[in-house]
Design a protein around this motif. Structure first.
Motif, PDB file in Angstrom:
ATOM      1  N   ALA A 218       0.839  -1.197   0.000  1.00  0.00           N
ATOM      2  CA  ALA A 218       0.000   0.000   0.000  1.00  0.00           C
ATOM      3  C   ALA A 218       0.874   1.246   0.000  1.00  0.00           C
ATOM      4  O   ALA A 218       1.792   1.381   0.805  1.00  0.00           O
ATOM      5  N   GLY A 219       0.592   2.147  -0.938  1.00  0.00           N
ATOM      6  CA  GLY A 219       1.352   3.383  -1.043  1.00  0.00           C
ATOM      7  C   GLY A 219       2.643   3.247  -1.811  1.00  0.00           C
ATOM      8  O   GLY A 219       3.336   4.236  -2.035  1.00  0.00           O
ATOM      9  N   GLY A 220       3.009   2.026  -2.212  1.00  0.00           N
ATOM     10  CA  GLY A 220       4.247   1.808  -2.954  1.00  0.00           C
ATOM     11  C   GLY A 220       3.993   1.707  -4.439  1.00  0.00           C
ATOM     12  O   GLY A 220       2.858   1.597  -4.899  1.00  0.00           O
ATOM     13  N   SER A 221       5.066   1.727  -5.192  1.00  0.00           N
ATOM     14  CA  SER A 221       4.981   1.623  -6.639  1.00  0.00           C
ATOM     15  C   SER A 221       5.846   0.461  -7.104  1.00  0.00           C
ATOM     16  O   SER A 221       6.938   0.250  -6.577  1.00  0.00           O
ATOM     17  N   PRO A 222       5.406  -0.291  -8.111  1.00  0.00           N
ATOM     18  CA  PRO A 222       6.242  -1.381  -8.639  1.00  0.00           C
ATOM     19  C   PRO A 222       7.338  -0.900  -9.573  1.00  0.00           C
ATOM     20  O   PRO A 222       8.151  -1.712 -10.014  1.00  0.00           O
ATOM     21  N   GLN A 223       7.379   0.378  -9.902  1.00  0.00           N
ATOM     22  CA  GLN A 223       8.427   0.873 -10.772  1.00  0.00           C
ATOM     23  C   GLN A 223       9.789   0.618 -10.145  1.00  0.00           C
ATOM     24  O   GLN A 223      10.012   0.868  -8.964  1.00  0.00           O
ATOM     25  N   GLY A 224      10.709   0.123 -10.958  1.00  0.00           N
ATOM     26  CA  GLY A 224      12.040  -0.190 -10.460  1.00  0.00           C
ATOM     27  C   GLY A 224      12.216  -1.630 -10.048  1.00  0.00           C
ATOM     28  O   GLY A 224      13.344  -2.084  -9.838  1.00  0.00           O
ATOM     29  N   PHE A 225      11.118  -2.391  -9.891  1.00  0.00           N
ATOM     30  CA  PHE A 225      11.225  -3.814  -9.598  1.00  0.00           C
ATOM     31  C   PHE A 225      11.859  -4.522 -10.798  1.00  0.00           C
ATOM     32  O   PHE A 225      11.713  -4.092 -11.945  1.00  0.00           O
ATOM     33  N   THR A 226      12.559  -5.619 -10.531  1.00  0.00           N
ATOM     34  CA  THR A 226      13.094  -6.441 -11.608  1.00  0.00           C
ATOM     35  C   THR A 226      12.457  -7.820 -11.554  1.00  0.00           C
ATOM     36  O   THR A 226      12.122  -8.321 -10.486  1.00  0.00           O
ATOM     37  N   VAL A 227      12.286  -8.391 -12.738  1.00  0.00           N
ATOM     38  CA  VAL A 227      11.743  -9.747 -12.856  1.00  0.00           C
ATOM     39  C   VAL A 227      12.700 -10.537 -13.740  1.00  0.00           C
ATOM     40  O   VAL A 227      13.108 -10.062 -14.804  1.00  0.00           O
ATOM     41  N   ASP A 228      13.049 -11.742 -13.290  1.00  0.00           N
ATOM     42  CA  ASP A 228      13.971 -12.592 -14.034  1.00  0.00           C
ATOM     43  C   ASP A 228      13.331 -13.944 -14.284  1.00  0.00           C
ATOM     44  O   ASP A 228      12.642 -14.488 -13.409  1.00  0.00           O
ATOM     45  N   LEU A 229      13.582 -14.470 -15.460  1.00  0.00           N
ATOM     46  CA  LEU A 229      13.127 -15.813 -15.804  1.00  0.00           C
ATOM     47  C   LEU A 229      14.371 -16.664 -16.003  1.00  0.00           C
ATOM     48  O   LEU A 229      15.117 -16.474 -16.966  1.00  0.00           O
TER      49      LEU A 229
ATOM     50  N   VAL B  57      11.921 -20.937 -14.010  1.00  0.00           N
ATOM     51  CA  VAL B  57      11.963 -20.380 -12.657  1.00  0.00           C
ATOM     52  C   VAL B  57      11.812 -18.865 -12.749  1.00  0.00           C
ATOM     53  O   VAL B  57      12.648 -18.178 -13.354  1.00  0.00           O
ATOM     54  N   LEU B  58      10.740 -18.360 -12.154  1.00  0.00           N
ATOM     55  CA  LEU B  58      10.449 -16.925 -12.154  1.00  0.00           C
ATOM     56  C   LEU B  58      10.799 -16.352 -10.792  1.00  0.00           C
ATOM     57  O   LEU B  58      10.404 -16.909  -9.749  1.00  0.00           O
ATOM     58  N   THR B  59      11.553 -15.259 -10.772  1.00  0.00           N
ATOM     59  CA  THR B  59      11.868 -14.598  -9.510  1.00  0.00           C
ATOM     60  C   THR B  59      11.831 -13.092  -9.713  1.00  0.00           C
ATOM     61  O   THR B  59      11.789 -12.618 -10.849  1.00  0.00           O
ATOM     62  N   TRP B  60      11.854 -12.351  -8.626  1.00  0.00           N
ATOM     63  CA  TRP B  60      11.739 -10.907  -8.724  1.00  0.00           C
ATOM     64  C   TRP B  60      12.451 -10.255  -7.546  1.00  0.00           C
ATOM     65  O   TRP B  60      12.759 -10.907  -6.538  1.00  0.00           O
ATOM     66  N   SER B  61      12.701  -8.979  -7.677  1.00  0.00           N
ATOM     67  CA  SER B  61      13.302  -8.213  -6.586  1.00  0.00           C
ATOM     68  C   SER B  61      12.951  -6.751  -6.770  1.00  0.00           C
ATOM     69  O   SER B  61      12.603  -6.307  -7.859  1.00  0.00           O
ATOM     70  N   ARG B  62      13.041  -6.004  -5.690  1.00  0.00           N
ATOM     71  CA  ARG B  62      12.781  -4.562  -5.751  1.00  0.00           C
ATOM     72  C   ARG B  62      14.107  -3.818  -5.787  1.00  0.00           C
ATOM     73  O   ARG B  62      15.175  -4.423  -5.651  1.00  0.00           O
ATOM     74  N   SER B  63      14.030  -2.492  -5.975  1.00  0.00           N
ATOM     75  CA  SER B  63      15.250  -1.709  -6.157  1.00  0.00           C
ATOM     76  C   SER B  63      16.141  -1.721  -4.925  1.00  0.00           C
ATOM     77  O   SER B  63      17.349  -1.521  -5.029  1.00  0.00           O
ATOM     78  N   THR B  64      15.589  -1.957  -3.736  1.00  0.00           N
ATOM     79  CA  THR B  64      16.401  -2.010  -2.526  1.00  0.00           C
ATOM     80  C   THR B  64      17.002  -3.382  -2.296  1.00  0.00           C
ATOM     81  O   THR B  64      17.724  -3.582  -1.321  1.00  0.00           O
ATOM     82  N   GLN B  65      16.701  -4.348  -3.156  1.00  0.00           N
ATOM     83  CA  GLN B  65      17.202  -5.716  -2.978  1.00  0.00           C
ATOM     84  C   GLN B  65      17.371  -6.330  -4.371  1.00  0.00           C
ATOM     85  O   GLN B  65      16.450  -6.909  -4.910  1.00  0.00           O
ATOM     86  N   LYS B  66      18.576  -6.182  -4.935  1.00  0.00           N
ATOM     87  CA  LYS B  66      18.788  -6.611  -6.315  1.00  0.00           C
ATOM     88  C   LYS B  66      19.610  -7.880  -6.406  1.00  0.00           C
ATOM     89  O   LYS B  66      20.111  -8.209  -7.467  1.00  0.00           O
TER      90      LYS B  66
END
Length: 856
Positions: free
Chosen positions: A576-587, A615-624
């Motif tokens: 809530a209040g956050g944005s997904p911009q900057g997230f990364t998704v890797d396959l 295998v699908l994974t993801w991370s946010r800009s604070t955890q790459k």
């Protein structure tokens, strides 16, 4: 009526000219050339940046020609084929007017069939388009349909909002959709609130230092380097800095780069930092000439200070150079391989004290060498060919320099005379390229004959659902071969366990497209082992590993039957209040299937997928970074042509704020770093880590990590080397806040070598410290003449080496002493060889004491 038509025509021409001029923009400044500055710059030059310099919004508007007059409904062609439009909003959804929007190709032309206008200043102009958003935040481009494989849109608003990028096209395997004919509605670009930094750069006497580059590293959410040049008053303003803890550094020619100034950025605010005061650098200067005393122009001179910091300078038209060091003392100078000249220096005979101004470097010009290029079968001269001589063969992974184009040229009688090198690459149409060591012909020490054989090749035809497949992309590159030929690694990997039977230039990546009948061909290949990847609209990616291309023959693949490609469409839902911009998704673990979320709705898509498990994974800009037990990973099994919808709920890992206070001896530990590590729960000893930040004047570091981690906090040196664990098994909570205070105690370690040991001129010493429950600590020391790629964190200039500080404890220590010897198989032409067997012992490091290892 005729008069009205003439007037209308003139008005239209005037409008088009005005619009053409409105396309010009000023690119974001890059760091100065490392060869002429007191520190090597670290600017990302992988893309041609068209953003204007970071500056006050009003100043930027005045400085950019299109800023005041460009329409948001810019028409760029008489009959547009591609319409690109969208809207720029802030974090509340309100429109942002007067934001600059740039649309341009990366690394090539916009279209192979239509030439478009140029943007950018003199010397850096390239094809592209620039508009500004209107009062509603909307922008619109009407352009020819691009054919480039990489198109980027870049958005820059006022200094208090983030920049934004979005990529289109398949280049680099980024799996991005192309811009299509007709309407391309890009939706909303949300720009997060950012802050700005204002300040001055002065000398100790209070005089301004203009032309100073001021930098805030890793501060931009769009991944762009943020640096500006101070004006004549020494003043600067840096915008688009993301909220949180950052550091500011300043560097100018002739001055020592400043220490980091720690800042705390608040969104939508501008902070003023205390004056940054620079000290004059310590200078070594002189001239570089040839044997006849003529100036050697554009020669790179490298200097290594006694603290192992390296600086570069390039000679001017008079052969003059100046090296600016950040510490006083003895400096080693070196001229590496230069066009037309042999190497010089690099040892104790080329050492000078800072302050020396009359250094005279005499270089030996290389002998002129003749390469004679002939057809291997007829022995007739080949008079049109391309040739390049390199200092040494490239044994590892690809580089831009290795892949650079070698242009064809006419050479009468098949001869070309150039300074000799160590490795030569030559190619000609209808022949296989040749890559070989420079070995003079028997009886003629000044000539080498290069016999080019007939070409090899690969041919085939693509078929999908019993029909030929056109416009598919086929990418070919040399294959890495391991001992068992498993090919269980990505092509192009650099590893001591992998070798190649094709040269680095001959085996560079190259693309072809299948024709209307599905046919494809790679021509003029060198024989050897290759990897081939096929991508196309609606098909699953297909790879061929270990293709053996015969000498002077064509490998026939016949009909290559492709499967229908599967698709994963997904959306990331932030907290809530956050944005997904900057997230990364890797396959998978391949860099080729990696996307960065650049839209506010969090949508992403992977197409052209093979049937089977992914295998699908993801991370946010604070955890790459994630280890082999990534908690976000999920396995998805796909059928041919299947479309799978995926929803990722990221709220369970909402960022947790860490506030860490570090003291030493009861006082703030200024400059000490704080790092984060995640230990693998699957493989003992495996971990990943990244820096949280450096302690400010109060000994405090503030940062964010994901809120679902169990991690280790450690204290590090300013350069990031580990010192001591602060806490292990720290559990973060989604959206939480953790504030902890730590007192660190450290001891010192020294290694003393025996008097009988002969010290190498080019040497490396490594100490490994192992202790139960801790990760192994490493420290290295190198001599001034050691190869730069083996740069240690300590100096080795005697029999006693101080390796710095470590956490107290009992360690199993291993001391390895090595010298460097020539090795043609190594990328830098040198390899370390043990001077003696590694020495193993136990050492006890106590707080505030020095421990010493005496090597027998």
């Amino acid at each position: 009526m005729r008069a009205l038509l003439i007037i209308a025509t003139l008005l239209t021409c005037g409008l088009l000219l005005a619009l053409w001029f409105s396309h010009r923009s000023t690119p974001k400044p890059v760091a100065p050339d490392a060869a002429s500055t007191p520190a090597e710059a670290a600017t990302d030059l992988t893309r041609d940046d068209v953003l204007s310099p970071t500056a006050d919004a009003h100043e930027s508007a005045r400085a950019t020609p299109q800023a005041a007059h460009t329409s948001a409904d810019l028409a760029t062609t008489k009959d547009p084929e591609c319409r690109v439009f969208g809207r720029v909003i802030d974090e509340h959804g309100a429109s942002i007017a007067d934001a600059k929007v740039s649309l341009y190709p990366i690394g090539g032309r916009w279209s192979e069939t239509v030439k478009v206008g140029l943007v950018g200043p003199e010397g850096r102009q390239h094809e592209g388009f620039v508009v500004q958003t209107n009062a509603e935040g909307s922008f619109r481009f009407e352009t020819p349909l691009p054919t480039a494989d990489w198109i980027e849109i870049a958005i820059e608003a006022d200094v208090h909002h983030a920049n934004a990028d979005r990529d289109f096209g398949p280049a680099g395997g980024r799996n991005k959709p192309r811009l299509l004919e007709g309407d391309n509605d890009l939706g909303d670009f949300r720009l997060d609130p950012c802050g700005a930094v204002r300040g001055r750069v002065l000398s100790a006497a209070g005089r301004p230092i203009p032309e100073t580059w001021v930098d805030v590293p890793n501060a931009n959410s769009a991944g762009r380097q943020i640096n500006v040049k101070a004006d004549e008053r020494g003043e600067f303003l840096i915008g688009h800095v993301s909220a949180g803890s950052h550091s500011v550094t300043a560097q100018a020619t002739g001055w020592i780069t400043s220490e980091d100034t720690q800042i705390e950025i608040i969104g939508l605010e501008t902070i003023t930092v205390p004056d940054i005061v620079l000290s004059p650098a310590f200078v070594v200067s002189g001239t570089v000439v040839d044997e006849k005393g003529q100036p050697a122009v554009q020669v790179s001179v490298r200097g290594t200070g006694h603290n192992k910091h390296r600086f570069n300078s390039r000679t001017n038209d008079a052969g003059e150079f100046a090296l600016y060091f950040d510490a006083e003392g003895t400096c080693a100078l070196e001229v590496r391989e230069s066009p037309g000249f042999g190497p010089w220096g690099g040892g104790t005979d080329a050492s000078f004290e800072t302050g020396t101004k009359n250094v005279r470097i005499v270089l030996r010009r290389k002998d002129v060498f003749t390469f004679h290029v002939v057809d291997a079968r007829t022995r007739e001269p080949i008079e049109r060919f391309g040739l390049r001589v390199d200092p040494a063969p490239v044994r590892g992974s690809y580089s831009t320099a290795v892949e650079a184009n070698i242009p064809l040229a006419d050479h009468p009688h098949g001869d070309v005379q150039i300074p000799i090198g160590a490795y030569v690459v030559a190619w000609a149409p209808d022949h296989a390229p040749i890559e070989t060591d420079v070995v003079p012909d028997a009886g003629d020490p000044h000539m080498q004959t290069l016999a080019l054989r007939g070409p090899s090749g690969i041919r085939g035809r693509l078929v999908l659902l019993d029909k030929p497949l056109s416009k598919a992309t086929l990418t070919l590159q040399r294959e890495g071969i391991d001992e068992k030929r498993t090919f269980a690694f990505e092509p192009g990997i650099s590893s001591t366990a992998v070798h190649h039977d094709v040269g680095a230039w001959s085996g560079r990546k190259r693309d072809v497209a299948s024709s209307d009948d599905g046919g494809f061909a790679f021509k003029d290949l060198a024989p050897g082992t290759y990897a081939l990847q096929i991508d196309g609209p609606g098909v699953a990616r297909k790879e061929f590993r270990g293709l053996e291309v015969p000498r002077e023959s064509t490998l026939q693949l016949g009909d290559v039957v492709l499967d229908a490609g599967a698709t994963i469409r997904g959306v990331i839902v932030a907290e809530a209040g956050g944005s997904p911009q900057g997230f990364t998704v890797d396959l998978g673990r391949s860099f080729a299937r990696h996307v960065v979320i650049d839209n506010v709705d969090g949508k992403f898509e992977f197409t052209g997928l093979e049937a089977g498990e992914h295998v699908l994974t993801w991370s946010r800009s604070t955890q790459k970074a994630w280890g082999d037990d990534d908690p976000h990973a999920q396995t998805i099994t796909l059928a041919p042509g299947e479309v799978r919808e995926v929803i990722i709920d990221a709220s369970a890992s909402a960022p947790c704020t860490l506030i860490v206070h570090v003291n030493r001896g009861g006082h703030p530990a200024r400059g000490v770093g704080v790092g984060v590590r995640i230990l693998s729960r699957v493989k003992a000893g495996n971990w990943i880590g990244w820096p949280l930040g450096k302690c400010d004047d109060t000994g405090t570091v503030t940062g964010q990590v994901d809120g679902d981690l169990t991690l280790v906090l450690e204290a590090t040196t300013e350069s990031g080397d580990p010192l001591v664990d602060l806490v292990r098994d720290l559990q973060t909570a989604p959206g939480g806040r953790i504030e902890r205070t730590f007192e660190i105690v450290l001891g010192k370690l020294t290694v003393e070598l025996p008097a009988a040991m002969e010290l190498p001129d080019k040497g490396l010493m490594r100490v490994a410290l192992e202790s139960p429950g801790r990760e192994t600590r490493f420290a290295t020391a190198t001599t001034a003449a050691a190869p730069g790629s083996y740069h240690g964190n300590m100096d080795w200039n005697g029999r006693t080496i101080a390796f710095g500080e470590f956490g107290p404890g009992t360690y199993d220590a291993t001391v390895t002493v090595q010298r460097f010897e020539p090795d043609a198989q190594s990328p830098n032409g040198m390899k370390p060889v043990n001077l003696r067997e590694p020495y193993k012992t136990k050492v006890v490091i106590e707080a505030d004491h020095e421990a010493k290892i005496l090597v027998p």
